[in-house]
Design a protein around this motif. Structure first.
Motif, PDB file in Angstrom:
ATOM      1  N   GLU A 105       4.327  -9.732  13.752  1.00 33.80           N
ATOM      2  CA  GLU A 105       4.700  -8.978  12.551  1.00 33.80           C
ATOM      3  C   GLU A 105       3.872  -9.490  11.371  1.00 33.80           C
ATOM      4  N   PHE A 106       3.062  -8.615  10.801  1.00 30.71           N
ATOM      5  CA  PHE A 106       2.167  -9.017   9.713  1.00 30.71           C
ATOM      6  C   PHE A 106       2.692  -8.664   8.329  1.00 30.71           C
ATOM      7  N   GLY A 107       3.770  -7.917   8.243  1.00 29.46           N
ATOM      8  CA  GLY A 107       4.270  -7.515   6.931  1.00 29.46           C
ATOM      9  C   GLY A 107       3.518  -6.309   6.396  1.00 29.46           C
TER      10      GLY A 107
ATOM     11  N   THR B 263       0.827  -1.214   0.000  1.00 32.04           N
ATOM     12  CA  THR B 263       0.000   0.000   0.000  1.00 32.04           C
ATOM     13  C   THR B 263       0.857   1.259   0.000  1.00 32.04           C
ATOM     14  N   GLU B 264       1.983   1.213   0.721  1.00 30.57           N
ATOM     15  CA  GLU B 264       2.835   2.396   0.836  1.00 30.57           C
ATOM     16  C   GLU B 264       3.399   2.828  -0.517  1.00 30.57           C
TER      17      GLU B 264
ATOM     18  N   PRO C 102       4.093 -13.516   7.784  1.00 25.97           N
ATOM     19  CA  PRO C 102       5.534 -13.672   7.578  1.00 25.97           C
ATOM     20  C   PRO C 102       6.175 -14.654   8.557  1.00 25.97           C
ATOM     21  N   SER C 103       7.069 -15.481   8.020  1.00 25.62           N
ATOM     22  CA  SER C 103       7.760 -16.476   8.846  1.00 25.62           C
ATOM     23  C   SER C 103       9.053 -15.866   9.388  1.00 25.62           C
ATOM     24  N   THR C 104       8.906 -14.817  10.192  1.00 25.57           N
ATOM     25  CA  THR C 104      10.075 -14.144  10.767  1.00 25.57           C
ATOM     26  C   THR C 104      10.505 -14.849  12.051  1.00 25.57           C
ATOM     27  N   PRO C 105      11.762 -14.699  12.473  1.00 24.56           N
ATOM     28  CA  PRO C 105      12.212 -15.311  13.731  1.00 24.56           C
ATOM     29  C   PRO C 105      11.367 -14.873  14.931  1.00 24.56           C
ATOM     30  N   LYS C 106      10.972 -13.591  14.945  1.00 24.87           N
ATOM     31  CA  LYS C 106      10.164 -13.091  16.056  1.00 24.87           C
ATOM     32  C   LYS C 106       8.813 -13.784  16.106  1.00 24.87           C
TER      33      LYS C 106
END
Length: 521
Positions: free
Chosen positions: A173-175, A59-60, A127-131
């Protein structure tokens, strides 16, 4: 009688295209295909290559490229928010819990959200982030014990559970949020940056065509899913000849389509500097403030937010006022004046007819110098079919290196409508040859004949089942075909096939090779 046996069965729901969209049927797509094929041919002849960008982007990207304060971004974009984020917005909207019962509702909502987030994480939907992995793995380990505590009477640590779940929810975190593209220029510039096209010979010339999406009020020639054909030139100098050749290509495209009543308007809006457009905008705002009470609500608002947009007003009672306002051409710096004069000179050299329109402006800072618009017949008061201009600051605004840029976008829906109004509709074309076969021996020959004719470039209709001779000719006539190839036992044995001209009713016997030669003629 069986209970409910006489109850009327509900019919399956009939679905219709969503509001603001429509189907393009075969009798319509012939014109669409001709328009798009002409674009491929004309743009290719000017050295442009086709680019196909995704239908949705962060969107940005559009907030920066189109302008976060524009109605397109603030009101009209289709955002692809995930259901999880919708649910999170709902939870945030609930008032702070006061009673124990309200706190219990909060905790259950947070718990349900975390369960859904865990499922979405495992399915690859967030997202498959570490957090995220750390947070949701811990939740999965504690899931059963938390659930037991939730449904136990009189939980002792209710507040602690709520705080743990709340902290987890807001730490995920949704990305980047995504949106369906409302236009393509920002996407093309993003691709230019992402694929290091600045390393290619400059300038890079790209064109595109495809669907765009805006949540606006549907009206004649305007849809929520609409189509654009556009081109961008990125990199290289800002030589006036680049602007003129792009406009020449556009007018050549319209001429090849036979678009009637086209009018090219051009202007220069200078650049965002104190000795150029910025000084003009300040002067324009002062003039507008003196007549503010005579303007409509939209124009009054734009005096502060974007005075240039007042010049776009179509309100009848504002036209006389606007005509008295200062012209931007009188406030251009010397460099911009020279550039504009050179663009006009180059257009003259190319034989491109244009009209200067001092009210033709663009509101965002990265637009500069040349701006243009083409109007056509058959579209009512909103008769613009194409708009474009120079945007030398856009690539840099999107995180790329300083890059010159100019482009245009054609509203294909409106272009098609104008061509239809002008009677530029291709004649409906069905298959050229209908093969009327009788008997299994003839069917084998008919299959071979159909393949031979199709390989030679002819359109062929081969009925899947045997038809009586009269029915076959009737079917061919309904399909508006030119010829019927008649194949029976006699034709198979003799090797001479019967070709009937359906317009004149003339028949002749031809060998396979003679048939091909005849049809080619």
């Amino acid at each position: 009688m069986r209970k409910g046996a006489n109850k009327k069965e509900e019919k399956p729901r009939k679905f219709q295209a969503a509001r603001g969209t429509r189907d393009l049927l075969p009798h319509e797509t012939a014109l669409w295909n001709r328009v798009e094929q002409t674009a491929h041919e004309v743009f290719g002849s000017y050295g442009f290559g086709e680019i196909r960008s995704p239908l949705f982007e962060p969107t940005e990207l559009f907030a920066r490229g189109v302008g976060g304060e524009t109605e397109i971004v603030s009101k009209e974009m289709y955002d692809l928010e995930m259901p999880l984020k919708d649910m999170l917005s709902y939870i945030e909207g609930i008032e702070t819990p006061g009673t124990r019962a309200e706190e219990a509702i909060y905790v259950v909502l947070y718990f349900k959200f975390c369960e859904d987030a865990l499922r979405a994480f495992k399915a690859g939907e967030i997202p498959s982030t570490p957090k995220n992995a750390e947070l949701l793995n811990e939740f999965e380990h504690r899931q059963d014990s938390i659930q037991n505590e939730l449904y136990r009477e009189g939980p002792a640590e209710f507040g602690n559970v709520r705080m743990y779940l709340r902290d987890l929810v807001f730490a995920l975190e949704f990305g980047d949020p995504l949106s369906l593209r409302p236009e393509a220029t920002a996407s093309v510039c993003r691709a230019y940056i992402e694929h290091n096209m600045q390393q290619l010979p400059q300038p890079v010339k790209l064109y595109y065509m495809g669907p765009m999406f805006r949540r606006e009020r549907p009206q004649k020639g305007r849809y929520r899913q609409f189509y654009q054909i556009g081109a961008e030139i990125l990199g290289g100098p800002d030589a006036p000849a680049i602007d003129a050749e792009l406009i020449e290509m556009l007018m050549t495209f319209f001429a090849k389509l036979g678009l009637e009543g086209t009018r090219l308007d051009i202007n220069s809006i200078g650049h965002a500097a104190d000795n150029c457009r910025r000084a003009y905008v300040a002067n324009l705002r002062e003039e507008l403030l003196q007549v503010k009470d005579k303007l409509g609500a939209d124009s009054q608002r734009r005096i502060e937010t974007n005075p240039l947009r007042v010049l776009d007003s179509k309100l009848e009672h504002e036209q006389a006022i606007i005509e008295t306002l200062p012209h931007i051409a009188d406030h251009l710096c010397d460099d911009c004046k020279s550039h504009y004069a050179a663009v006009k000179h180059d257009l003259d050299l190319r034989g491109v007819v244009y009209h200067e329109n001092w009210r033709l402006v663009r509101g965002l800072d990265y637009y500069m110098r040349t701006t243009f618009e083409i109007t056509a017949r058959g579209l009512g008061s909103q008769n613009a079919v194409c708009g474009g201009g120079r945007y030398d600051g856009l690539v840099e605004l999107l995180g790329g290196p300083p890059t010159k840029g100019i482009g245009f976008a054609i509203g294909e829906d409106r272009l098609i409508l104008s061509l239809q109004e002008g009677g530029k509709v291709p004649a409906a074309q069905g298959p050229d040859v209908f093969i009327a076969w009788m008997g299994q021996n003839a069917y084998v020959t008919a299959i071979r004949a159909a393949k031979t004719l199709r390989d030679a470039g002819f359109r062929v209709e081969l009925p899947p089942t045997e038809l009586k001779f009269g029915k076959a000719l009737e079917r061919a006539s309904k399909l508006s075909l030119r010829f019927a190839l008649i194949l029976g036992d006699n034709e198979v044995q003799s090797g001479e096939w019967t070709l009937k001209n359906l317009a004149t009713s003339e028949q002749q016997k031809l060998t396979e090779q003679a048939l091909l030669e005849y049809l080619r003629r």
